[in-house]
Design a protein around this motif. Structure first.
Motif, PDB file in Angstrom:
ATOM      1  N   VAL A  75     -46.234-100.944  23.324  1.00  0.00           N
ATOM      2  CA  VAL A  75     -45.674-102.180  23.895  1.00  0.00           C
ATOM      3  C   VAL A  75     -46.617-102.661  24.627  1.00  0.00           C
ATOM      4  CG1 VAL A  75     -43.962-102.672  25.877  1.00  0.00           C
ATOM      5  CG2 VAL A  75     -43.344-101.044  24.160  1.00  0.00           C
ATOM      6  N   TYR A  76     -47.689-102.276  25.318  1.00  0.00           N
ATOM      7  CA  TYR A  76     -48.562-102.927  25.821  1.00  0.00           C
ATOM      8  C   TYR A  76     -49.505-103.768  25.071  1.00  0.00           C
ATOM      9  CZ  TYR A  76     -53.060-103.428  28.408  1.00  0.00           C
ATOM     10  OH  TYR A  76     -54.246-104.080  29.068  1.00  0.00           O
ATOM     11  N   GLU A  77     -49.693-103.023  23.755  1.00  0.00           N
ATOM     12  CA  GLU A  77     -50.390-103.979  22.775  1.00  0.00           C
ATOM     13  C   GLU A  77     -49.605-105.020  22.110  1.00  0.00           C
ATOM     14  OE1 GLU A  77     -51.933-100.977  19.913  1.00  0.00           O
ATOM     15  OE2 GLU A  77     -53.367-100.113  21.345  1.00  0.00           O
ATOM     16  N   GLY A  78     -48.369-105.166  22.527  1.00  0.00           N
ATOM     17  CA  GLY A  78     -47.339-106.235  21.962  1.00  0.00           C
ATOM     18  C   GLY A  78     -46.389-105.817  21.059  1.00  0.00           C
ATOM     19  N   ALA A  79     -46.474-104.512  20.607  1.00  0.00           N
ATOM     20  CA  ALA A  79     -45.541-103.934  19.159  1.00  0.00           C
ATOM     21  C   ALA A  79     -44.135-104.568  19.693  1.00  0.00           C
ATOM     22  CB  ALA A  79     -45.576-102.604  19.182  1.00  0.00           C
ATOM     23  N   LYS A  80     -43.099-104.894  18.722  1.00  0.00           N
ATOM     24  CA  LYS A  80     -41.940-104.949  18.829  1.00  0.00           C
ATOM     25  C   LYS A  80     -40.960-104.033  18.089  1.00  0.00           C
ATOM     26  CE  LYS A  80     -42.040-109.257  20.668  1.00  0.00           C
ATOM     27  NZ  LYS A  80     -43.307-108.964  21.713  1.00  0.00           N
ATOM     28  N   ALA A  81     -41.630-103.233  17.247  1.00  0.00           N
ATOM     29  CA  ALA A  81     -40.973-102.239  16.807  1.00  0.00           C
ATOM     30  C   ALA A  81     -42.108-100.865  16.503  1.00  0.00           C
ATOM     31  CB  ALA A  81     -40.430-102.594  15.207  1.00  0.00           C
ATOM     32  N   ILE A  82     -41.448 -99.699  16.458  1.00  0.00           N
ATOM     33  CA  ILE A  82     -42.137 -98.552  16.093  1.00  0.00           C
ATOM     34  C   ILE A  82     -41.573 -97.902  15.139  1.00  0.00           C
ATOM     35  CG2 ILE A  82     -42.827 -98.198  18.545  1.00  0.00           C
ATOM     36  CD1 ILE A  82     -40.596 -96.148  18.830  1.00  0.00           C
ATOM     37  N   ILE A  83     -42.291 -96.962  14.251  1.00  0.00           N
ATOM     38  CA  ILE A  83     -41.861 -96.096  13.000  1.00  0.00           C
ATOM     39  C   ILE A  83     -42.114 -94.878  13.113  1.00  0.00           C
ATOM     40  CG2 ILE A  83     -43.769 -96.945  11.514  1.00  0.00           C
ATOM     41  CD1 ILE A  83     -41.642 -97.366   9.363  1.00  0.00           C
ATOM     42  N   CYS A  84     -41.471 -94.027  12.707  1.00  0.00           N
ATOM     43  CA  CYS A  84     -42.056 -92.548  12.442  1.00  0.00           C
ATOM     44  C   CYS A  84     -41.278 -91.831  11.195  1.00  0.00           C
ATOM     45  CB  CYS A  84     -41.745 -91.967  13.687  1.00  0.00           C
ATOM     46  SG  CYS A  84     -40.141 -91.281  14.254  1.00  0.00           S
ATOM     47  N   ALA A  85     -41.930 -90.905  10.502  1.00  0.00           N
ATOM     48  CA  ALA A  85     -41.241 -90.084   9.642  1.00  0.00           C
ATOM     49  C   ALA A  85     -41.001 -88.563  10.474  1.00  0.00           C
ATOM     50  CB  ALA A  85     -42.095 -89.574   8.770  1.00  0.00           C
ATOM     51  N   SER A  86     -39.659 -88.047  10.273  1.00  0.00           N
ATOM     52  CA  SER A  86     -39.335 -86.907  11.243  1.00  0.00           C
ATOM     53  C   SER A  86     -38.600 -86.105  10.724  1.00  0.00           C
ATOM     54  CB  SER A  86     -38.873 -87.618  12.625  1.00  0.00           C
ATOM     55  OG  SER A  86     -38.542 -86.420  13.353  1.00  0.00           O
ATOM     56  N   THR A  87     -38.863 -84.614  10.962  1.00  0.00           N
ATOM     57  CA  THR A  87     -37.831 -83.706  10.765  1.00  0.00           C
ATOM     58  C   THR A  87     -36.620 -83.626  11.671  1.00  0.00           C
ATOM     59  OG1 THR A  87     -39.358 -82.038  12.212  1.00  0.00           O
ATOM     60  CG2 THR A  87     -39.603 -82.373   9.674  1.00  0.00           C
ATOM     61  N   GLY A  88     -36.741 -84.505  12.671  1.00  0.00           N
ATOM     62  CA  GLY A  88     -35.689 -84.676  13.560  1.00  0.00           C
ATOM     63  C   GLY A  88     -35.999 -84.813  15.054  1.00  0.00           C
ATOM     64  N   ASN A  89     -37.055 -84.069  15.535  1.00  0.00           N
ATOM     65  CA  ASN A  89     -37.281 -84.176  17.109  1.00  0.00           C
ATOM     66  C   ASN A  89     -37.909 -85.473  17.257  1.00  0.00           C
ATOM     67  OD1 ASN A  89     -35.831 -82.111  18.287  1.00  0.00           O
ATOM     68  ND2 ASN A  89     -37.215 -80.744  17.682  1.00  0.00           N
ATOM     69  N   THR A  90     -38.924 -85.705  16.535  1.00  0.00           N
ATOM     70  CA  THR A  90     -39.646 -87.036  16.716  1.00  0.00           C
ATOM     71  C   THR A  90     -38.771 -88.405  16.407  1.00  0.00           C
ATOM     72  OG1 THR A  90     -41.706 -86.013  15.839  1.00  0.00           O
ATOM     73  CG2 THR A  90     -41.556 -88.472  16.137  1.00  0.00           C
ATOM     74  N   SER A  91     -37.866 -88.185  15.832  1.00  0.00           N
ATOM     75  CA  SER A  91     -37.028 -89.442  15.505  1.00  0.00           C
ATOM     76  C   SER A  91     -36.094 -89.521  16.779  1.00  0.00           C
ATOM     77  CB  SER A  91     -36.005 -89.484  14.201  1.00  0.00           C
ATOM     78  OG  SER A  91     -35.344 -88.208  14.217  1.00  0.00           O
TER      79      SER A  91
END
Ligand code: AN7
Length: 372
Positions: A75-91
């Motif tokens: 967010v500090y770098e200005g991102a408007k969206a985040i993305i991840c692949a996940s087995t569940g907990n990261t998501s």
């Protein structure tokens, strides 16, 4: 008394964040280090055995430690969206911290083989959930490809800010014990968390580690709080154990879906820390993992998810084998909360219910049969 406001405010001087970066937090960290008195006695161990119950973080897993720092930086770098692949907990964590930050979370999950509680978290927090016809490793490959061309910040543990947040678990352990444990045991999937812990212990000891230069500037304490570092021990599920096979596993399978990962992202870091810490990797069968999950719940009152039980499962075995020496202080990380995946224990758990008519006599009879 001051209100606890999460690990960024607590450890800001040891995290590579700009002073003006607004902390995106849910009050994560400060999880209990629980001494397992009953189990220690049961197995006849004359050392000290603890679990660090990371399942008590806000979204129910250790991922919150990494996510607060990764999302704060994104967010500090200005991102408007985040993305991840996940087995569940990261998501689950990405979805929750995205809400706090007011950004969009995209999560790629495998088809099936994800605990319902974790999926519910992603959904309830309004993440865009994309189920791919593949496993975690396929998802991770896709996220890396997409990250190159699309304006989304990747918040998997290949993002170095994730490990920076997760290293704080080691800080807390050293603060509480007054020293580092002799052994630290963790379940291993991508091996990000075991790497993060090693960075944390090294910083607490004021010792450089080969893996730290890749992950921030390794700020040390003015005065080290420990003169030693633990031997790091990583346990994998037998059907999903690339560290035991010496290379990627093509079709990983395990009941511990959180660590159903065949191509670990922190492969090199993990081998480097294994060597530095004189630790080792080993594997646990699904049956042993589930038995340990139940043993812990029934003997200590701690309910962790299957993947988490791998750390204790392996530790108890290595204690019995003498690989973990008598008299040692051992910490096992319980990475996630058992409530995320109740189906697994209820498979035969329903059988233990006692059904009686709503009558005093019948209830009394049931009680008397079970009084110790
Ligand atoms: C409960 O959520 O990779 O070795 O996508 O959820 O740092 O990968 C989860 C990993 C252990 C393994 N225990 O940690 C994901 C994901 C639990 C986990 C691990 C995970 P790493």
């Amino acid at each position: 008394m001051t209100r606890y406001t999460g690990l960024i405010e607590n450890y800001r001087d040891r995290l590579p964040l700009a002073p003006e970066a607004r902390a995106i937090s849910l009050g994560e960290g400060r999880t209990p280090l629980i001494k397992l008195e009953n189990l220690t006695k049961q197995v006849g161990f004359d050392g000290e055995l603890y679990v660090k119950f990371e399942g008590l973080n806000p979204t129910g897993s250790f991922k919150d430690r990494g996510m607060t720092v990764a999302v704060t930086q994104a967010v500090y770098e200005g991102a408007k969206a985040i993305i991840c692949a996940s087995t569940g907990n990261t998501s689950a964590a990405a979805a929750a911290y995205a809400v706090r930050a007011g950004v969009t979370a995209f999560v790629l999950i495998p088809d099936g083989k994800i605990a319902l509680g974790k999926l519910a978290q992603a959904v309830v927090h309004g993440a865009v959930v994309i189920q791919i016809q593949g496993n975690f490793d396929d998802g991770m490959r896709l996220v890396k490809e997409i990250g190159e061309t699309t304006p989304v910040a990747i918040v998997n543990s290949i993002n170095p800010y994730r490990l920076q947040g997760q290293k704080t678990a080691s800080f807390e352990i050293v603060e509480e014990l007054g020293r580092a444990p002799d052994f630290h045991c963790l379940p291993v999937g991508n091996a990000g968390n075991i790497s993060a812990h090693w960075i944390g212990y090294s910083e607490m000891a004021g010792v450089a580690t080969a893996i730290s230069p890749h992950h921030g500037d390794g700020r040390f304490l003015d005065r080290p709080l420990t003169t030693t570092r633990p031997r790091m021990v990583g346990y994998q599920a037998a059907g999903s154990a690339p560290f035991m096979r010496g290379g990627p596993v093509k079709d990983p399978e395990t009941v511990a879906t959180a660590i159903r990962i065949g191509d670990p992202q922190s492969w090199k870091l993990a081998w480097a820390l294994q060597e530095e810490s004189k630790g080792w990797f080993d594997e646990c069968t699904d049956d042993d993992i589930l038995a340990t999950q139940k043993l812990l719940a029934a003997s200590e009152g701690v309910f962790c998810e299957p993947a988490s039980a791998a750390s204790l499962c392996g530790a108890l075995r290595d204690i019995k084998a003498g690989k973990i020496a008598p008299g040692s202080t051992v910490v096992c990380t319980l990475t996630g909360n058992g409530l995320k995946d109740p189906d697994i224990v209820m498979k035969d758990g329903l059988k233990s219910l006692i059904q009686v008519p709503a009558e005093r006599g019948a209830v009394e009879k049931a009680l008397l049969a079970h009084l110790k």
